[in-house]
Design an enzyme around this catalytic site. Structure first.
Site, PDB file in Angstrom:
ATOM      1  N   ASP A 117     -11.707  11.904 -10.634  1.00  0.00           N
ATOM      2  CA  ASP A 117     -12.128  11.493  -9.299  1.00  0.00           C
ATOM      3  C   ASP A 117     -13.152  12.499  -8.793  1.00  0.00           C
ATOM      4  OD1 ASP A 117     -10.438   9.292  -9.203  1.00  0.00           O
ATOM      5  OD2 ASP A 117      -8.813  10.388  -8.248  1.00  0.00           O
ATOM      6  N   ASP A 136     -12.289   3.034  -8.932  1.00  0.00           N
ATOM      7  CA  ASP A 136     -11.461   2.709  -7.767  1.00  0.00           C
ATOM      8  C   ASP A 136     -12.169   1.711  -6.853  1.00  0.00           C
ATOM      9  OD1 ASP A 136      -9.580   4.502  -8.734  1.00  0.00           O
ATOM     10  OD2 ASP A 136     -10.294   6.147  -7.469  1.00  0.00           O
TER      11      ASP A 136
END
EC number: 3.4.23.36
Length: 156
Positions: A117, A136
């Protein structure tokens, strides 16, 4: 089904290309953070061993393999769903986005042991401590699209 494949392919490719660029080319894994448009957009490296917001990251190896299997299972279930009850064009694209994003995060878990991330967005005096990635975005957009356009195209 061709739309599902191509939407999934481009979602997966954009996710993996962005992660390669950030982790390996920009070397974010070592520098940790890079201001892009502060405070709106920062690249902030975070390795997510669990699910959203790091939930269930205590037993990393067990969670890793469970989440890999879950990613494959969800992708397979979505494929079966749209094959058996095909939605319209937007539903097929949404399914592909969701599958491509899910498989992008599965590849991270296989390669790195955790999901990479790196996107961090804050605004208006609120400092967001969480990071996310392109997969995501695709997962959220695909799930949202399936809610809107996931019904049978035969439905009125």
């Amino acid at each position: 089904m061709r739309l599902v494949f191509w939407a999934g392919f481009w979602a997966f490719l954009s996710d993996q290309a962005s992660k390669y660029l950030v982790v390996h080319v920009l070397n974010l894994r070592d520098i940790g953070q890079l201001d892009v448009l502060p405070p709106l957009l920062r690249f902030h490296m975070a390795w997510n061993e669990g699910i959203n917001f790091g939930l269930f990251s205590n037993s990393a190896d067990t969670a890793r393999w469970f989440l890999i299997l879950l990613g494959f299972a969800i992708s397979g279930a979505i494929l079966m769903w749209v094959y058996r009850d095909p939605p319209g064009k937007m539903g097929m694209i949404s399914a592909g986005l969701l599958i491509g994003g899910a498989l992008g995060n599965v590849v991270d878990r296989l390669l790195y042991g955790a999901v990479a991330d790196f996107l961090n967005m804050s605004c208006c005096g609120i400092n967001n401590p969480y990071s996310f990635n392109v997969a995501d975005i695709w997962i959220f957009a695909g799930a949202f699209g399936l809610v809107i356009w996931g019904g049978s195209k035969k439905a009125t």
